[in-house]
Design a protein around this motif. Sequence first.
Motif, PDB file in Angstrom:
ATOM      1  N   MET A   1      25.155  62.310  59.250  1.00  0.00           N
ATOM      2  CA  MET A   1      24.867  62.215  60.554  1.00  0.00           C
ATOM      3  C   MET A   1      25.449  60.314  60.298  1.00  0.00           C
ATOM      4  O   MET A   1      25.389  59.464  59.444  1.00  0.00           O
ATOM      5  N   ILE A   2      26.240  60.202  61.520  1.00  0.00           N
ATOM      6  CA  ILE A   2      27.121  58.849  61.484  1.00  0.00           C
ATOM      7  C   ILE A   2      26.008  58.427  62.647  1.00  0.00           C
ATOM      8  O   ILE A   2      26.336  58.413  64.088  1.00  0.00           O
ATOM      9  N   ASP A   3      25.702  57.197  62.832  1.00  0.00           N
ATOM     10  CA  ASP A   3      24.386  56.269  63.801  1.00  0.00           C
ATOM     11  C   ASP A   3      25.716  55.429  64.409  1.00  0.00           C
ATOM     12  O   ASP A   3      26.446  55.352  64.438  1.00  0.00           O
ATOM     13  N   GLN A   4      24.414  54.873  65.864  1.00  0.00           N
ATOM     14  CA  GLN A   4      26.307  53.872  66.537  1.00  0.00           C
ATOM     15  C   GLN A   4      26.348  52.405  65.901  1.00  0.00           C
ATOM     16  O   GLN A   4      27.488  52.603  65.672  1.00  0.00           O
ATOM     17  N   ILE A   5      25.852  52.455  64.533  1.00  0.00           N
ATOM     18  CA  ILE A   5      26.453  51.149  63.883  1.00  0.00           C
ATOM     19  C   ILE A   5      27.376  51.973  63.355  1.00  0.00           C
ATOM     20  O   ILE A   5      28.138  50.465  62.968  1.00  0.00           O
ATOM     21  N   GLU A   6      27.026  52.961  63.086  1.00  0.00           N
ATOM     22  CA  GLU A   6      27.710  53.488  61.577  1.00  0.00           C
ATOM     23  C   GLU A   6      29.704  53.861  62.337  1.00  0.00           C
ATOM     24  O   GLU A   6      30.703  52.925  62.359  1.00  0.00           O
ATOM     25  N   LYS A   7      28.931  54.278  63.959  1.00  0.00           N
ATOM     26  CA  LYS A   7      29.951  54.344  64.897  1.00  0.00           C
ATOM     27  C   LYS A   7      31.285  52.768  65.009  1.00  0.00           C
ATOM     28  O   LYS A   7      32.509  53.615  64.994  1.00  0.00           O
ATOM     29  N   ASN A   8      30.633  51.840  65.347  1.00  0.00           N
ATOM     30  CA  ASN A   8      30.891  50.737  66.045  1.00  0.00           C
ATOM     31  C   ASN A   8      31.903  50.140  64.464  1.00  0.00           C
ATOM     32  O   ASN A   8      32.952  49.108  64.675  1.00  0.00           O
ATOM     33  N   LEU A   9      31.844  50.286  62.905  1.00  0.00           N
ATOM     34  CA  LEU A   9      32.379  49.621  61.961  1.00  0.00           C
ATOM     35  C   LEU A   9      33.583  50.768  62.248  1.00  0.00           C
ATOM     36  O   LEU A   9      34.916  50.685  61.483  1.00  0.00           O
ATOM     37  N   LEU A  10      33.474  52.039  62.138  1.00  0.00           N
ATOM     38  CA  LEU A  10      34.764  53.008  62.034  1.00  0.00           C
ATOM     39  C   LEU A  10      35.669  52.423  63.572  1.00  0.00           C
ATOM     40  O   LEU A  10      36.377  53.038  63.412  1.00  0.00           O
ATOM     41  N   ALA A  96      42.867  52.749  55.467  1.00  0.00           N
ATOM     42  CA  ALA A  96      41.803  52.654  55.012  1.00  0.00           C
ATOM     43  C   ALA A  96      40.947  51.648  55.338  1.00  0.00           C
ATOM     44  O   ALA A  96      42.095  51.354  56.787  1.00  0.00           O
ATOM     45  N   GLY A  97      40.322  51.183  55.128  1.00  0.00           N
ATOM     46  CA  GLY A  97      39.431  50.010  55.490  1.00  0.00           C
ATOM     47  C   GLY A  97      37.894  50.450  55.582  1.00  0.00           C
ATOM     48  O   GLY A  97      37.418  50.901  55.158  1.00  0.00           O
ATOM     49  N   CYS A  98      37.670  48.446  55.394  1.00  0.00           N
ATOM     50  CA  CYS A  98      35.853  49.238  54.517  1.00  0.00           C
ATOM     51  C   CYS A  98      35.690  47.976  56.069  1.00  0.00           C
ATOM     52  O   CYS A  98      35.905  46.514  56.131  1.00  0.00           O
ATOM     53  N   GLY A  99      34.527  48.558  56.074  1.00  0.00           N
ATOM     54  CA  GLY A  99      33.490  47.280  57.290  1.00  0.00           C
ATOM     55  C   GLY A  99      32.220  47.460  56.774  1.00  0.00           C
ATOM     56  O   GLY A  99      30.956  48.953  56.381  1.00  0.00           O
ATOM     57  N   ILE A 100      31.209  46.273  56.888  1.00  0.00           N
ATOM     58  CA  ILE A 100      29.528  46.378  56.749  1.00  0.00           C
ATOM     59  C   ILE A 100      28.628  45.887  57.845  1.00  0.00           C
ATOM     60  O   ILE A 100      29.008  44.939  57.532  1.00  0.00           O
ATOM     61  N   HIS A 101      27.820  46.830  57.869  1.00  0.00           N
ATOM     62  CA  HIS A 101      27.038  46.063  58.042  1.00  0.00           C
ATOM     63  C   HIS A 101      25.350  45.433  57.453  1.00  0.00           C
ATOM     64  O   HIS A 101      24.800  46.227  56.906  1.00  0.00           O
ATOM     65  N   ASN A 102      25.959  44.038  57.871  1.00  0.00           N
ATOM     66  CA  ASN A 102      24.053  44.299  56.829  1.00  0.00           C
ATOM     67  C   ASN A 102      23.281  42.984  57.546  1.00  0.00           C
ATOM     68  O   ASN A 102      23.511  42.079  57.750  1.00  0.00           O
ATOM     69  N   SER A 103      22.081  43.718  57.851  1.00  0.00           N
ATOM     70  CA  SER A 103      20.759  43.491  58.556  1.00  0.00           C
ATOM     71  C   SER A 103      20.268  42.587  57.532  1.00  0.00           C
ATOM     72  O   SER A 103      19.187  42.321  58.030  1.00  0.00           O
ATOM     73  N   GLY A 104      20.546  42.616  56.463  1.00  0.00           N
ATOM     74  CA  GLY A 104      19.186  42.218  55.201  1.00  0.00           C
ATOM     75  C   GLY A 104      19.611  41.030  54.872  1.00  0.00           C
ATOM     76  O   GLY A 104      20.450  40.333  55.442  1.00  0.00           O
ATOM     77  N   ALA A 105      18.927  40.926  53.722  1.00  0.00           N
ATOM     78  CA  ALA A 105      18.918  39.142  53.106  1.00  0.00           C
ATOM     79  C   ALA A 105      19.903  39.250  51.712  1.00  0.00           C
ATOM     80  O   ALA A 105      19.880  38.523  50.979  1.00  0.00           O
TER      81      ALA A 105
END
Lengths: 306, 263
Positions: A1-10, A96-105
């Motif tokens: 499943m693709i969640d909202q954060i991942e949808k935004n990255l896409l 192609a493309g790469c999206g990173i959402h990093n909410s950690g440290a």
Amino acid sequence: MIDQIEKNLLKEIADLHGIPEGAYNIRKNGQTESRSENANVTIVTKTDKPGIDIYVKPGTTKQSIHIPVIISKSGLEEVVYNDFHIGQDAEVVIIAGCGIHNSGACASKHDGIHTFYLEKNAKVTYVEKHYGDGEGTGEKIMNPQTILYLGENAYLEMNTTQIKGVDSTDRITKATLEAGASVVVSEKIMTHGKQYARTEFQVDLNGEGSSAHVVSRSVAKDQSHQIFDSLINGNSKCAGHTECDAIVMDDATVSAIPRINANNVEAALVHEAVIGKIAGEQLIKFMTLGLSEKEAEEQIVSGFLK
Amino acid sequence: MRKMWYNGRRTNLYIGESPNGGTMLSLDRISFSVETEQGRKQILKDVSFTIDSPFTVITGPNGGGKSTLAKIISGIYTPDSGKIYFNGQDITDLGVTERARLGVSYAFQTPVRFKGITVSDILKIAAGKDLSVSEACECLSNVGLCARDYLDREINNSLSGGELKRIEIATVLARKTPLAVFDEPEAGIDLWSFGSLIKVFENMRDSVNGSIVIISHQERIMNIADKIVVISAGQVERQGTKDEILPYLFKHDSMCDALKGKV
């Protein structure tokens, strides 16, 4: 499943609002999330290392292939090998493309190594976007490598964009061209904060009548640092052009190292590099149209990177 | 009195009848100097005149201070002394943006080039809103350009000097401000295009709802002026109606030579 954060990255990296049409392979957090093939495009998972082989049948036309990578797990680091085999006379668009959402440290890192094999007369438009976001302190790192082999009369146009949120990038693009082949590279980069971006291009114009056009436009803000390093080797009767055009702002720094080697008397090679702040008269023109200095600056930068 | 809107912002300007009795712009003893290697050089000295008619031409020999005056009106340069009033308001200490928002427009003598910014982008910025194709088309056809060919063009070296000049004029027209200052609109325009440029200003003269100031050496432009101000050696040499000034200009030997060089 693709969640909202991942949808935004896409959406950011591939202008995708859902599952794309045509062939695709979506990679999420180090695994293949979903894949679609068709009669002309086959996608095979590599067995010896992470990555895929993508085969496009000779003569294929009007096909688009999406291969986005999204990382939403903090601390994930990966190296992925994707090989594209484009058959004779085929004409495809690869996004192609790469999206990173990093909410950690912890740092999240994606190193994509893309190799393209274009057979005779193949034509590829390759679009690549890099994007990072997330409220964490962990760095978002991308080190893409693109290796291009262009057969006789093949054509590849590569558009890469990295506008936001990538803390560190070290990009290498290498191209080898046979007779009549041509490559057009257009790169757009904006760095801010303490970001670092280095891009290296190396083009070998081996075949007679081959040509290369490498253009980088970038804006460096705050304390960020950019390096543009390009090398074109003219090994036959060929035409090569490399250009770096950068705007520096605040305390940012940019270095451009353009090199051209003529190893053949018929090689026609040009390099241009322009680095400087926004021209004062450009700001004044927009201010006479009613914009504040800051608004004028934003308009100039967004136009420059459009 | 009629309130005016432009750039989507309401202004306090009253067209044709400003609070101080019809004076759109007033320059009061403006002096300006620059630092050079040979010491301070006086560019303008005690220049005073008013813009109170729809169409004013500022003329005079090269190096006389005309362009400096235009930059002082638009706020790009700050005078050493003297005051500037716009519709009765002292704008001497206001910056370029503030004056632009009050309703002062300025067309550069040498248009600025931009990488990546299209004709359509700059017209939108000038108008302060999104323009429909027909509105953009109107702006461009006024300067003799076809919107279809130009809207998506970048304002860079791919455009000729004459094309850039027309686009520059179009950005000022798109703003529809009460005051528009054009610095030598004819400079850099080929003879072929010059006739149509004159028509642009004739049309503006007919439809004007404010004041137009043109710095020019062209007799054909002076011919449509209500008022002509002659600036020479940093001072107002003479000012008056077209009928008063034109005979003087073309009898006056030194001035005539200076002008002949440009025509």
